[in-house]
Design an enzyme around this catalytic site. Structure first.
Site, PDB file in Angstrom:
ATOM      1  N   GLU A 170      16.305  -3.669 110.234  1.00  0.00           N
ATOM      2  CA  GLU A 170      16.647  -3.016 108.981  1.00  0.00           C
ATOM      3  C   GLU A 170      18.133  -3.134 108.646  1.00  0.00           C
ATOM      4  O   GLU A 170      18.510  -3.190 107.476  1.00  0.00           O
ATOM      5  CB  GLU A 170      16.254  -1.528 109.023  1.00  0.00           C
TER       6      GLU A 170
ATOM      7  N   HIS B 222      14.858   0.994 118.121  1.00  0.00           N
ATOM      8  CA  HIS B 222      13.537   0.520 117.713  1.00  0.00           C
ATOM      9  C   HIS B 222      12.494   1.087 118.652  1.00  0.00           C
ATOM     10  O   HIS B 222      12.757   1.280 119.848  1.00  0.00           O
ATOM     11  CB  HIS B 222      13.492  -1.015 117.734  1.00  0.00           C
TER      12      HIS B 222
END
Length: 367
Positions: free
Chosen positions: A312, A257
């Site tokens: 995700e 991330h």
């Protein structure tokens, strides 16, 4: 009057991607990448997602901007859904080549523009209808009218499938929608604030945010997570498949991330939601095996770079487990993030200052 930047306050060393640059003051959300924390107006995300329904979480986020209790918001969102359904003829007459997402944007342009407070309610209520109608038209089905008596998550699932959804699916979708409600000054939220700073209306700011979200570097990861899981197929294939992918310098979807240097807290919230669905879906167990194999391989391949599970990965698994088609992942994210975008627009408009950064010219000079 044109605002002229003060050269004394300008840096000649632009930072790629504005990394670490503070561009707004907000009381909406805080992302602590080092500690792995996401705070929405004073509450950790894990204390909201899975604990309160979407309407209650929105009322919490909108406090001081759109003052309405959860019950009032539920009624207002229901009325907004009914009004949005009047746009079905427009969506039916749209060119067939338009995607589901583009049909949603088309519907958004046709919504009435009231006060900004009312616009936040209208747009947030309308997006689930525009999503469901666009999906059913794209798949050759008749659009279903909303039921204003239902909460957002339940009615969205009903409009998509034509059936009354079981409680576990509603709870899972509610959990997801709350999880993605707001997340700092990401690309789409920053876009919304920039547009709002020009005194453009709420609708144009949300359209701009949707445009930013459509880029694969921002809103396109959950679908490829399922593609990866499908390609691996079985737990015993995970280690080899992942090793080969890393050897080819490919990115493992659902890991790493831009902000978090530890585990994305939203991943754990969604993983906990999966546990509540039971063990009937074999893809859930496969995903956990893939996660373990991926984290081990990433730690070995990139020991100096912390790469952990992001939102995700379990977004893809959770939405797939409740029957959401992967073509809807980005449209659904937009519907869930809209209350956050609206809150940032309202907050930016209170600030009243045009966002106008400077650029550092490196082109040729006249001779």
């Amino acid at each position: 009057m044109t605002e002229v930047p003060n050269p004394a306050h300008m840096t000649q060393d632009p930072i790629a991607g504005l990394e670490g640059i503070v561009a707004a003051t907000t009381s909406l959300s805080d992302v602590d990448g080092e500690k792995g924390l996401l705070i929405l107006r004073g509450r950790k995300i894990e204390d909201l997602a899975g604990e309160v329904p979407f309407e209650q979480a929105v009322a919490h986020l909108w406090k001081g901007l759109v003052d309405a209790d959860p019950h009032a918001l539920r009624l207002a969102f229901g009325e907004a859904r009914i009004a949005a359904f009047a746009l079905v003829p427009l969506l039916e007459s749209a060119p067939e080549k338009l995607s589901i997402y583009e049909r949603m944007q088309l519907g958004l342009t046709a919504l009435p523009q009231n006060t900004e407070r009312d616009a936040a309610i209208t747009i947030t209520g309308a997006l689930p209808v525009l999503l469901a109608v666009s999906y059913r038209l794209a798949t050759g089905q008749r659009a279903l009218a909303p039921d204003s008596s239902l909460p957002v998550a339940a009615d969205l699932l009903r409009m998509l499938t034509g059936e009354t959804p079981p409680a576990y699916q509603v709870d899972a979708l509610d959990r997801y929608l709350v999880t993605i409600l707001d997340h700092g000054l990401n690309a789409s939220t920053f876009t919304a604030r920039v547009i709002a700073s020009t005194q453009a209306d709420m609708k144009h700011a949300i359209l701009g945010a949707m445009g930013a979200l459509s880029g694969p570097l921002h809103g396109g990861a959950p679908g490829p997570v399922l593609d990866m899981i499908d390609a691996i197929g079985a737990p015993e294939n995970a280690e080899t498949w992942i090793g080969d992918a890393l050897a080819r310098k490919e990115r493992l979807m659902g890991f790493g991330h831009r902000i978090y240097r530890t585990r994305d807290p939203r991943a754990d919230v969604l993983k906990a939601g999966l546990k509540l669905l039971g063990n009937d879906n074999p893809k859930v167990g496969l995903a956990e095996d893939i996660e373990c194999a991926a984290l081990a391989a990433l730690k070995k391949a990139k020991p100096d770079r912390p790469l952990d599970t992001n939102v995700e990965f379990y977004t893809a698994v959770l939405l797939d487990a409740i029957g959401i088609d992967r073509s809807l992942f980005t449209p659904l994210f937009a519907a869930g993030r809209t209350p956050g975008w609206c809150a940032h627009v309202l907050e930016q408009q209170r600030n009243g200052k045009l966002i106008r950064p400077a650029s550092h010219y490196v082109g040729p000079m006249p001779e």
